[in-house]
Design a protein around this motif. Structure first.
Motif, PDB file in Angstrom:
ATOM      1  N   SER A 157       0.836  -1.179   0.000  1.00  0.00           N
ATOM      2  CA  SER A 157       0.000   0.000   0.000  1.00  0.00           C
ATOM      3  C   SER A 157       0.882   1.244   0.000  1.00  0.00           C
ATOM      4  O   SER A 157       2.006   1.225   0.463  1.00  0.00           O
ATOM      5  CB  SER A 157      -0.894  -0.034   1.236  1.00  0.00           C
ATOM      6  N   ARG A 159      -0.217   4.441   1.187  1.00  0.00           N
ATOM      7  CA  ARG A 159      -1.067   5.467   1.780  1.00  0.00           C
ATOM      8  C   ARG A 159      -0.248   6.694   2.144  1.00  0.00           C
ATOM      9  O   ARG A 159       0.900   6.588   2.545  1.00  0.00           O
ATOM     10  CB  ARG A 159      -1.716   4.934   3.069  1.00  0.00           C
ATOM     11  N   LEU A 160      -0.886   7.847   2.045  1.00  0.00           N
ATOM     12  CA  LEU A 160      -0.260   9.057   2.569  1.00  0.00           C
ATOM     13  C   LEU A 160      -0.184   8.934   4.082  1.00  0.00           C
ATOM     14  O   LEU A 160      -1.058   8.325   4.702  1.00  0.00           O
ATOM     15  CB  LEU A 160      -1.118  10.281   2.209  1.00  0.00           C
ATOM     16  N   LEU A 161       0.851   9.503   4.685  1.00  0.00           N
ATOM     17  CA  LEU A 161       1.003   9.367   6.135  1.00  0.00           C
ATOM     18  C   LEU A 161      -0.017  10.183   6.925  1.00  0.00           C
ATOM     19  O   LEU A 161      -0.377   9.845   8.036  1.00  0.00           O
ATOM     20  CB  LEU A 161       2.417   9.767   6.552  1.00  0.00           C
ATOM     21  N   VAL A 162      -0.437  11.294   6.334  1.00  0.00           N
ATOM     22  CA  VAL A 162      -1.488  12.089   6.971  1.00  0.00           C
ATOM     23  C   VAL A 162      -2.514  12.432   5.900  1.00  0.00           C
ATOM     24  O   VAL A 162      -2.149  12.868   4.820  1.00  0.00           O
ATOM     25  CB  VAL A 162      -0.939  13.402   7.579  1.00  0.00           C
ATOM     26  N   SER A 163      -3.785  12.168   6.174  1.00  0.00           N
ATOM     27  CA  SER A 163      -4.825  12.519   5.201  1.00  0.00           C
ATOM     28  C   SER A 163      -6.095  12.848   5.964  1.00  0.00           C
ATOM     29  O   SER A 163      -6.219  12.526   7.142  1.00  0.00           O
ATOM     30  CB  SER A 163      -5.022  11.384   4.200  1.00  0.00           C
ATOM     31  N   PRO A 164      -7.056  13.501   5.295  1.00  0.00           N
ATOM     32  CA  PRO A 164      -8.247  13.960   6.010  1.00  0.00           C
ATOM     33  C   PRO A 164      -9.068  12.804   6.528  1.00  0.00           C
ATOM     34  O   PRO A 164      -9.801  12.937   7.465  1.00  0.00           O
ATOM     35  CB  PRO A 164      -9.063  14.720   4.965  1.00  0.00           C
TER      36      PRO A 164
ATOM     37  N   ILE B  18      -4.671  19.864   8.094  1.00  0.00           N
ATOM     38  CA  ILE B  18      -4.166  18.540   7.763  1.00  0.00           C
ATOM     39  C   ILE B  18      -2.914  18.676   6.898  1.00  0.00           C
ATOM     40  O   ILE B  18      -1.896  18.038   7.126  1.00  0.00           O
ATOM     41  CB  ILE B  18      -5.236  17.750   6.976  1.00  0.00           C
ATOM     42  N   PHE B  21       0.152  19.644   8.788  1.00  0.00           N
ATOM     43  CA  PHE B  21       0.742  18.539   9.527  1.00  0.00           C
ATOM     44  C   PHE B  21       1.402  17.531   8.600  1.00  0.00           C
ATOM     45  O   PHE B  21       2.448  16.970   8.895  1.00  0.00           O
ATOM     46  CB  PHE B  21      -0.320  17.860  10.396  1.00  0.00           C
ATOM     47  N   PHE B  22       0.773  17.347   7.467  1.00  0.00           N
ATOM     48  CA  PHE B  22       1.333  16.453   6.452  1.00  0.00           C
ATOM     49  C   PHE B  22       2.753  16.886   6.082  1.00  0.00           C
ATOM     50  O   PHE B  22       3.678  16.086   6.023  1.00  0.00           O
ATOM     51  CB  PHE B  22       0.429  16.470   5.220  1.00  0.00           C
ATOM     52  N   VAL B  25       5.208  15.987   8.799  1.00  0.00           N
ATOM     53  CA  VAL B  25       5.467  14.562   8.894  1.00  0.00           C
ATOM     54  C   VAL B  25       6.361  14.082   7.759  1.00  0.00           C
ATOM     55  O   VAL B  25       7.250  13.248   7.952  1.00  0.00           O
ATOM     56  CB  VAL B  25       4.123  13.789   8.886  1.00  0.00           C
ATOM     57  N   SER B  33       2.323   6.256  11.780  1.00  0.00           N
ATOM     58  CA  SER B  33       1.278   7.250  11.580  1.00  0.00           C
ATOM     59  C   SER B  33      -0.099   6.779  12.018  1.00  0.00           C
ATOM     60  O   SER B  33      -0.611   5.770  11.530  1.00  0.00           O
ATOM     61  CB  SER B  33       1.214   7.682  10.123  1.00  0.00           C
ATOM     62  N   GLY B  35      -2.242   9.107  11.626  1.00  0.00           N
ATOM     63  CA  GLY B  35      -2.769  10.335  11.047  1.00  0.00           C
ATOM     64  C   GLY B  35      -3.502  10.131   9.737  1.00  0.00           C
ATOM     65  O   GLY B  35      -3.947  11.087   9.118  1.00  0.00           O
ATOM     66  N   VAL B  36      -3.653   8.875   9.331  1.00  0.00           N
ATOM     67  CA  VAL B  36      -4.301   8.646   8.044  1.00  0.00           C
ATOM     68  C   VAL B  36      -5.821   8.715   8.173  1.00  0.00           C
ATOM     69  O   VAL B  36      -6.362   8.619   9.263  1.00  0.00           O
ATOM     70  CB  VAL B  36      -3.929   7.273   7.436  1.00  0.00           C
ATOM     71  N   GLY B  37      -6.484   8.892   7.051  1.00  0.00           N
ATOM     72  CA  GLY B  37      -7.942   8.953   7.061  1.00  0.00           C
ATOM     73  C   GLY B  37      -8.531   7.922   6.129  1.00  0.00           C
ATOM     74  O   GLY B  37      -9.565   8.150   5.525  1.00  0.00           O
ATOM     75  N   GLU B  38      -7.860   6.795   6.004  1.00  0.00           N
ATOM     76  CA  GLU B  38      -8.400   5.779   5.087  1.00  0.00           C
ATOM     77  C   GLU B  38      -8.069   4.385   5.589  1.00  0.00           C
ATOM     78  O   GLU B  38      -7.210   4.207   6.449  1.00  0.00           O
ATOM     79  CB  GLU B  38      -7.871   6.001   3.669  1.00  0.00           C
ATOM     80  N   ASP B  40      -6.730   0.476   6.025  1.00  0.00           N
ATOM     81  CA  ASP B  40      -5.442  -0.150   5.749  1.00  0.00           C
ATOM     82  C   ASP B  40      -5.632  -1.451   4.968  1.00  0.00           C
ATOM     83  O   ASP B  40      -4.677  -2.188   4.764  1.00  0.00           O
ATOM     84  CB  ASP B  40      -4.663  -0.401   7.040  1.00  0.00           C
ATOM     85  N   ALA B 345       2.752  10.076  14.583  1.00  0.00           N
ATOM     86  CA  ALA B 345       1.935  11.155  14.021  1.00  0.00           C
ATOM     87  C   ALA B 345       0.463  10.968  14.379  1.00  0.00           C
ATOM     88  O   ALA B 345      -0.105   9.897  14.168  1.00  0.00           O
ATOM     89  CB  ALA B 345       2.088  11.207  12.499  1.00  0.00           C
ATOM     90  N   ARG B 361      -6.821  13.481  16.993  1.00  0.00           N
ATOM     91  CA  ARG B 361      -7.473  12.385  16.265  1.00  0.00           C
ATOM     92  C   ARG B 361      -6.453  11.282  16.019  1.00  0.00           C
ATOM     93  O   ARG B 361      -5.406  11.510  15.417  1.00  0.00           O
ATOM     94  CB  ARG B 361      -8.040  12.844  14.922  1.00  0.00           C
ATOM     95  N   ALA B 365      -6.835   2.572  11.834  1.00  0.00           N
ATOM     96  CA  ALA B 365      -6.778   1.703  10.652  1.00  0.00           C
ATOM     97  C   ALA B 365      -5.319   1.468  10.292  1.00  0.00           C
ATOM     98  O   ALA B 365      -4.837   1.896   9.240  1.00  0.00           O
ATOM     99  CB  ALA B 365      -7.530   2.335   9.496  1.00  0.00           C
ATOM    100  N   THR B 366      -4.616   0.813  11.196  1.00  0.00           N
ATOM    101  CA  THR B 366      -3.236   0.454  10.928  1.00  0.00           C
ATOM    102  C   THR B 366      -2.934  -0.808  11.717  1.00  0.00           C
ATOM    103  O   THR B 366      -3.747  -1.202  12.554  1.00  0.00           O
ATOM    104  CB  THR B 366      -2.312   1.647  11.274  1.00  0.00           C
TER     105      THR B 366
END
Ligand code: PLP
Lengths: 164, 387
Positions: A157, A159-164, B18, B21-22, B25, B33, B35-38, B40, B345, B361, B365-366
């Protein structure tokens, strides 16, 4: 989902999880988990705790050879396949053993140190059992997935390390 | 700087917290992290397989603006069975480029400059900027005094003459909270009384761990006032496919469609075909992913309680929103310190509005291994700053 099923699902993926870790993940208390696991063990539902080895990555050991063998069996009156099955399962070379529907009867997984060991097991031991009518041997060349585990997952994967 | 300038409305939109912070990082190596929003997980294979087939067959043209009829029909069935809401797939639905586009076109279809939009805070990051871009005003409704569940009396106190739209988000990003049915019913009374539209972002509906999910649109009388937003990004792990949908009254849908046809034309066709498989054939995969999030949720609840940080109960989604007030740090200082000293993060709650101050937050999901390590480190950090 029933708690027992949830415990089994977790242990199937990682049999080293402690009862405490299981209890945290399932939001149950530890003693309840311990007694359920104990019962599953005693009832033989959990037959064994095991690991999956990716032999391609295991250089140290002597690689074993595995074959899948189709076996045709003549069922016996009153007993069906049970008598023959008992005898076949006893051999230590036999790792897995199933009765199947379809064109042949047993599928067995046989393991040996080298091809000769497996061949001589088939010709010497297996074929000489009464009521075994024929066998077809398939040597395993490569394993891609074992018990639900993909052995060499190449996709990764990003994934971006930080995302909304 | 061009002498004729740029969009004045856009200048009112503050830079993304966001994003800030991105950038921080990205400058650091070996980060764990949260800090993700999706998800895994990778998109379930059957869905990917369908997309491959579609590509092989060359089914790569535009679709009808509204979306392919097969997917509209699958959405109709899914929404009817899962949330007990009946929509006409021909006139009450648009397939969008994710909930993100859906939110944009619905806000633009409803609002005029000077209207007020009620946004419970902390909130997902797109609601306020997209509102501002229509020329309407954001009215933040605080939720921190009711454990981050919107309270109907607080909502009513925030209503103005210009109030027109209420945006609901449950389960919530960033808090993971779900508005319980009784509270939704109280909110519905206020909505009725002040004649509001409701945009209900239900993208995390499948990720509801403790109780059956109740869609706002399914409450008596609410379907005619509600724009139901949902999508494939979260429960089906399809963030990069850009696929979502809006269901609602045909007068709003036809207007939103007018924007969609010019600004998006259609949602990605390949994704739409794959979306049919997602809705029709992956119940088992989704259940497994949900179970796995739930296990991790339980782990987080336990660990934050051990660390001694108060956590509003994370009912759903894959976020938790612990309070770090007891450390005496601001959300931003906490997140910065944790990043710089321990390489972990998290996102400061203030990235989701001022109502998120004092919280961070954490996305779970990791992998379990990373979560364990991250929380061990957070525990050390908290001990250190409390001393
Ligand atoms: C609450 C909420 N709504 C909408 C979105 C955007 O979803 P989509 O990928 O469907 O545009 C997100 C993504 O993080 C979200 O958390």
């Amino acid at each position: 989902m029933k708690l027992e099923k949830q415990i089994l699902d977790l242990l199937k993926k990682d049999s080293r999880l402690s009862h405490r870790e299981i209890s945290v993940r399932l939001g149950a208390n530890e003693s309840e988990i311990s007694s359920l696991v104990k019962r599953l063990e005693e009832d033989g539902v959990i037959a064994r705790y095991s690991i999956i080895i990716n032999e391609d990555k295991y250089e140290g050991g002597n690689e074993k050879v595995r074959a899948l063998i189709e076996v045709q069996v003549k069922p016996e009156g009153g007993l069906g396949f049970e008598n023959v099955a008992k005898r076949v399962s006893q051999f230590s070379n036999v790792v897995d053993h199933y009765l199947l529907s379809g064109t042949y009867d047993f599928l067995i997984v046989v393991e040996g140190d080298h091809i000769q060991e497996v061949s001589s097991f088939v010709s010497g031991k297996l074929s000489s059992i009464d009521n075994i009518k024929g066998t077809v041997t398939h040597f395993i060349l490569k394993k891609y997935k074992v018990n639900g585990a993909i052995l060499d997952p190449s996709d990764s994967s990003s994934r971006l390390l930080v995302s909304p | 700087m061009h002498k004729r300038g740029y969009s004045r409305l856009l200048d009112k939109v503050p830079p993304s917290g966001i994003r800030k912070f991105f950038d921080l990082v990205m400058g650091q190596k070996g980060i764990i992290s949260l800090g993700v929003g999706e998800p895994d997980f990778m998109t379930p294979w059957v869905i990917r397989e369908r997309a491959i087939q579609v590509l092989e067959k060359g089914m790569t043209s535009y679709s009808a603006n509204q979306g392919i009829p097969e997917l509209c029909e699958s959405i109709r069935k899914y929404v009817a069975n899962r949330f007990n809401c009946q929509y006409d797939p021909k006139t009450e639905m648009i397939i969008t480029n994710g909930v993100s586009e859906g939110m944009d076109i619905v806000l633009r279809a409803l609002l005029n400059p000077g209207d007020d939009v009620l946004i419970p805070e902390p909130s997902y990051v797109c609601y306020s900027p997209l509102t501002v871009l229509t020329g309407a005003n954001v009215v933040s409704v605080p939720t921190h005094n009711s454990d981050f569940v919107l309270d109907a009396t607080v909502l009513e106190a925030s209503i103005t003459k210009q109030s027109k739209v209420l945006i609901l988000s449950s389960p919530s990003n960033p808090t993971g909270r779900i508005i319980p049915k009784e509270q939704l019913e109280e909110i519905a009374k206020v909505v009725e009384k002040y004649d509001l539209w409701v945009i209900s972002d239900e993208i995390y509906a499948e990720l509801s761990f403790d109780d059956d999910y109740v869609s706002f649109a399914s409450l008596p009388g609410m379907k005619d006032r509600t724009l139901l937003m949902n999508g494939f990004s979260k429960a089906w792990a399809m963030t990069g496919w850009r696929l979502g949908y809006v269901c609602g009254p045909s007068d709003v849908i036809s207007r939103a469609l007018k924007i969609h046809q010019y600004s998006a034309l259609c949602a990605p066709t390949i994704s739409q075909f794959a979306g049919v498989v997602a809705l029709d054939e992956t119940a088992v995969e989704v259940e497994q992913m949900v179970q796995s999030y739930k296990e991790r949720r339980n782990f987080m609840v336990k660990r934050f309680s051990d660390i001694g940080l108060w956590l509003p109960h994370p009912d759903g989604a894959f976020y938790c929103f612990p309070s770090i007030k007891s450390t005496g740090l601001t959300a931003e200082d906490f997140a910065l310190g944790l990043l710089q000293e321990y390489n972990v993060a998290v996102v400061p709650g203030t990235a989701f509005g001022q109502g998120g101050e004092g919280h961070i937050r954490c996305c779970y999901a990791t992998s379990m291994k990373q979560l364990e390590e991250a929380l061990d480190k957070m525990s050390k950090f908290v001990k250190k700053v409390r001393k």
